[in-house]
Design a protein around this motif. Structure first.
Motif, PDB file in Angstrom:
ATOM      1  N   ASN A 103      26.704  42.175  30.081  1.00 51.84           N
ATOM      2  CA  ASN A 103      27.829  43.096  30.193  1.00 51.84           C
ATOM      3  C   ASN A 103      29.139  42.322  30.244  1.00 51.84           C
ATOM      4  O   ASN A 103      29.197  41.180  30.714  1.00 51.84           O
ATOM      5  CB  ASN A 103      27.705  43.938  31.467  1.00 51.84           C
ATOM      6  N   SER A 104      30.200  42.970  29.794  1.00 53.34           N
ATOM      7  CA  SER A 104      31.538  42.387  29.853  1.00 53.34           C
ATOM      8  C   SER A 104      32.530  43.483  30.218  1.00 53.34           C
ATOM      9  O   SER A 104      32.238  44.678  30.077  1.00 53.34           O
ATOM     10  CB  SER A 104      31.911  41.731  28.525  1.00 53.34           C
ATOM     11  N   TYR A 105      33.710  43.054  30.671  1.00 46.41           N
ATOM     12  CA  TYR A 105      34.648  43.999  31.267  1.00 46.41           C
ATOM     13  C   TYR A 105      36.084  43.627  30.908  1.00 46.41           C
ATOM     14  O   TYR A 105      36.400  42.467  30.625  1.00 46.41           O
ATOM     15  CB  TYR A 105      34.536  43.967  32.798  1.00 46.41           C
ATOM     16  N   LEU A 106      36.966  44.629  30.986  1.00 44.40           N
ATOM     17  CA  LEU A 106      38.401  44.410  31.051  1.00 44.40           C
ATOM     18  C   LEU A 106      38.890  44.894  32.404  1.00 44.40           C
ATOM     19  O   LEU A 106      38.487  45.962  32.866  1.00 44.40           O
ATOM     20  CB  LEU A 106      39.133  45.184  29.953  1.00 44.40           C
ATOM     21  N   CYS A 107      39.753  44.104  33.030  1.00 43.95           N
ATOM     22  CA  CYS A 107      40.327  44.461  34.329  1.00 43.95           C
ATOM     23  C   CYS A 107      41.851  44.459  34.190  1.00 43.95           C
ATOM     24  O   CYS A 107      42.436  43.458  33.745  1.00 43.95           O
ATOM     25  CB  CYS A 107      39.887  43.477  35.404  1.00 43.95           C
ATOM     26  N   ARG A 108      42.478  45.559  34.575  1.00 42.21           N
ATOM     27  CA  ARG A 108      43.926  45.683  34.470  1.00 42.21           C
ATOM     28  C   ARG A 108      44.606  44.863  35.560  1.00 42.21           C
ATOM     29  O   ARG A 108      44.269  44.945  36.736  1.00 42.21           O
ATOM     30  CB  ARG A 108      44.334  47.154  34.611  1.00 42.21           C
ATOM     31  N   ARG A 109      45.593  44.068  35.145  1.00 41.38           N
ATOM     32  CA  ARG A 109      46.399  43.285  36.057  1.00 41.38           C
ATOM     33  C   ARG A 109      47.878  43.623  35.848  1.00 41.38           C
ATOM     34  O   ARG A 109      48.233  44.267  34.854  1.00 41.38           O
ATOM     35  CB  ARG A 109      46.177  41.770  35.829  1.00 41.38           C
ATOM     36  N   PRO A 110      48.771  43.200  36.726  1.00 39.28           N
ATOM     37  CA  PRO A 110      50.193  43.553  36.573  1.00 39.28           C
ATOM     38  C   PRO A 110      50.805  43.105  35.248  1.00 39.28           C
ATOM     39  O   PRO A 110      51.720  43.759  34.743  1.00 39.28           O
ATOM     40  CB  PRO A 110      50.854  42.839  37.763  1.00 39.28           C
ATOM     41  N   THR A 111      50.288  42.006  34.681  1.00 39.08           N
ATOM     42  CA  THR A 111      50.873  41.484  33.436  1.00 39.08           C
ATOM     43  C   THR A 111      50.054  41.838  32.199  1.00 39.08           C
ATOM     44  O   THR A 111      50.390  41.394  31.095  1.00 39.08           O
ATOM     45  CB  THR A 111      50.999  39.948  33.521  1.00 39.08           C
ATOM     46  N   GLY A 112      49.011  42.617  32.354  1.00 39.57           N
ATOM     47  CA  GLY A 112      48.169  42.957  31.213  1.00 39.57           C
ATOM     48  C   GLY A 112      46.711  43.062  31.656  1.00 39.57           C
ATOM     49  O   GLY A 112      46.415  43.352  32.815  1.00 39.57           O
ATOM     50  N   TRP A 113      45.806  42.804  30.732  1.00 39.31           N
ATOM     51  CA  TRP A 113      44.373  42.861  31.016  1.00 39.31           C
ATOM     52  C   TRP A 113      43.787  41.460  31.057  1.00 39.31           C
ATOM     53  O   TRP A 113      44.300  40.542  30.395  1.00 39.31           O
ATOM     54  CB  TRP A 113      43.634  43.635  29.918  1.00 39.31           C
ATOM     55  N   VAL A 114      42.726  41.285  31.825  1.00 47.57           N
ATOM     56  CA  VAL A 114      41.890  40.092  31.687  1.00 47.57           C
ATOM     57  C   VAL A 114      40.505  40.559  31.247  1.00 47.57           C
ATOM     58  O   VAL A 114      40.024  41.619  31.676  1.00 47.57           O
ATOM     59  CB  VAL A 114      41.797  39.262  32.991  1.00 47.57           C
ATOM     60  N   MET A 115      39.890  39.786  30.377  1.00 50.00           N
ATOM     61  CA  MET A 115      38.537  40.059  29.900  1.00 50.00           C
ATOM     62  C   MET A 115      37.590  39.145  30.658  1.00 50.00           C
ATOM     63  O   MET A 115      37.835  37.928  30.743  1.00 50.00           O
ATOM     64  CB  MET A 115      38.429  39.814  28.392  1.00 50.00           C
ATOM     65  N   ILE A 116      36.537  39.725  31.231  1.00 50.09           N
ATOM     66  CA  ILE A 116      35.553  38.926  31.955  1.00 50.09           C
ATOM     67  C   ILE A 116      34.272  38.915  31.148  1.00 50.09           C
ATOM     68  O   ILE A 116      33.637  39.953  30.953  1.00 50.09           O
ATOM     69  CB  ILE A 116      35.295  39.457  33.377  1.00 50.09           C
ATOM     70  N   ASP A 117      33.895  37.733  30.657  1.00 53.97           N
ATOM     71  CA  ASP A 117      32.830  37.568  29.681  1.00 53.97           C
ATOM     72  C   ASP A 117      33.165  38.405  28.448  1.00 53.97           C
ATOM     73  O   ASP A 117      34.240  39.007  28.372  1.00 53.97           O
ATOM     74  CB  ASP A 117      31.460  37.861  30.289  1.00 53.97           C
ATOM     75  N   THR A 118      32.312  38.427  27.450  1.00 52.29           N
ATOM     76  CA  THR A 118      32.734  39.031  26.187  1.00 52.29           C
ATOM     77  C   THR A 118      31.632  39.881  25.566  1.00 52.29           C
ATOM     78  O   THR A 118      30.447  39.573  25.685  1.00 52.29           O
ATOM     79  CB  THR A 118      33.115  37.942  25.160  1.00 52.29           C
ATOM     80  N   PRO A 119      32.034  40.949  24.863  1.00 53.91           N
ATOM     81  CA  PRO A 119      31.087  41.649  24.021  1.00 53.91           C
ATOM     82  C   PRO A 119      30.874  40.869  22.726  1.00 53.91           C
ATOM     83  O   PRO A 119      31.468  39.795  22.538  1.00 53.91           O
ATOM     84  CB  PRO A 119      31.798  42.977  23.752  1.00 53.91           C
ATOM     85  N   ARG A 120      30.026  41.396  21.838  1.00 54.18           N
ATOM     86  CA  ARG A 120      29.897  40.749  20.530  1.00 54.18           C
ATOM     87  C   ARG A 120      31.266  40.761  19.855  1.00 54.18           C
ATOM     88  O   ARG A 120      32.109  41.627  20.136  1.00 54.18           O
ATOM     89  CB  ARG A 120      28.856  41.449  19.667  1.00 54.18           C
ATOM     90  N   TYR A 121      31.491  39.804  18.989  1.00 54.18           N
ATOM     91  CA  TYR A 121      32.808  39.727  18.356  1.00 54.18           C
ATOM     92  C   TYR A 121      32.802  40.436  17.012  1.00 54.18           C
ATOM     93  O   TYR A 121      31.912  40.238  16.177  1.00 54.18           O
ATOM     94  CB  TYR A 121      33.260  38.283  18.133  1.00 54.18           C
ATOM     95  N   SER A 122      33.808  41.260  16.802  1.00 52.26           N
ATOM     96  CA  SER A 122      34.115  41.795  15.479  1.00 52.26           C
ATOM     97  C   SER A 122      35.600  42.110  15.471  1.00 52.26           C
ATOM     98  O   SER A 122      36.206  42.362  16.523  1.00 52.26           O
ATOM     99  CB  SER A 122      33.298  43.054  15.156  1.00 52.26           C
ATOM    100  N   GLU A 123      36.198  42.105  14.312  1.00 51.55           N
ATOM    101  CA  GLU A 123      37.620  42.409  14.217  1.00 51.55           C
ATOM    102  C   GLU A 123      37.931  43.837  14.673  1.00 51.55           C
ATOM    103  O   GLU A 123      38.909  44.048  15.406  1.00 51.55           O
ATOM    104  CB  GLU A 123      38.119  42.186  12.794  1.00 51.55           C
TER     105      GLU A 123
END
Length: 297
Positions: A103-123
């Protein structure tokens, strides 16, 4: 698996034998999918739209694309990801075979998002995340989940983070965590080095609310408790026990958000109590050969 015709619906969902038992489908559709003989198995066909939505989510997340409706290819219009777990946390789905289906996640922060680990990559997926707003950092919890980190960091203009203990899995990381002491890497965002599952495992805790635990901690449906993947410890279960000891009284969170295993929300005090109990159990563990069949999902 044979399905009772009386419970069948036009979609006629199935799970094929490519399943690697990553547990993702069982997290997203727990009443419809179970573990059997080392893989996920469909218990029955969905009975209503809510259950069909659960299976659609499981199908879009499945790293081997093993979950299918009998009507043909998955409809992209049914893709629910990113899926909001809380106002500031999104589950990304689209789990990758190259990160063991994590599993991977996006977490909202004051300056934007951080991604924790990654899903499969595609454009198309990267464009979807970019459209949400700036992604400033890609945080890798450990080496097993590093495969798409550089691709996402470059595409999103983000910094890539990893711990020195797993640096060979992302040698071109932009930021390298060192040692075992917690470090605030951005306001309210703390990296807790947590060697054990791997030498460079890290927990990332945001606002003492969200704990992104990689493969270090998870919620087990089998035991109804916070657990470690003691049967899949690549580095040292004794070191993992030591990491837990260091974390007592320091780790505070409400949400446990792992790479593998189930998620759980609980009061901070309950999380602290469960961590203390887990530390007691881990003190008695000793390193043993890796055994995927022994994981208590």
């Amino acid at each position: 698996m044979a399905v009772n015709p009386s419970s069948a619906v036009p979609e006629n969902w199935s799970i094929d034998d490519r399943c690697t038992n990553c547990d993702v489908a069982r997290q997203l559709a727990p009443d419809l999918v179970r573990e059997h003989a080392g893989r996920s198995e469909l218990v029955r066909q969905p009975r209503d739209e809510a259950e069909r939505a659960q299976l659609r989510a499981a199908a879009h997340a499945c790293p081997t694309r093993s979950i299918r409706p009998g009507t043909g290819p998955l409809d992209p219009a049914g893709d629910p990801f990113p899926l909001a777990l809380d106002p500031d946390v999104l589950l990304l789905g689209h789990n990758s075979r190259l990160t063991a289906g994590a599993n991977s996640y996006l977490c909202r922060r004051p300056t934007g998002w951080v991604m924790i680990d990654t899903p499969r990559y595609s454009e198309p997926l990267a464009a979807r995340y970019a459209a949400l707003g700036p992604v400033t950092d890609v945080l890798l919890t450990h080496r097993d989940h590093a495969r798409h980190g550089r691709e996402y960091a470059d595409r999103l203009g983000a910094r890539l983070w990893i711990h020195e203990g797993d640096l060979d899995a992302a040698p071109d990381a932009d930021r390298v965590l060192r040692g075992t002491e917690p470090v605030e890497i951005a306001p309210g965002l703390v990296a807790h080095p947590f060697p054990g599952h791997t030498r460079g495992s890290v927990l990332f805790v945001a606002d003492q609310r969200y704990c992104f635990s990689g493969d270090s901690l998870y919620w087990s449906r089998a035991t109804g408790d916070v657990e470690v993947h003691e049967a899949i410890t690549w580095y040292s279960i004794e070191e993992q026990a030591a990491s837990l000891e260091r974390g007592l009284g320091v780790l505070r969170f409400e949400w446990l958000l792992p790479g593998h295993g189930d998620r759980r929300r609980m009061p901070v005090e309950e999380a602290e109590r469960r961590l203390r109990s887990l530390a007691e159990r881990c003190r008695k563990l000793r390193s043993a050969p890796v055994d995927f069949t022994a994981v208590r999902w």
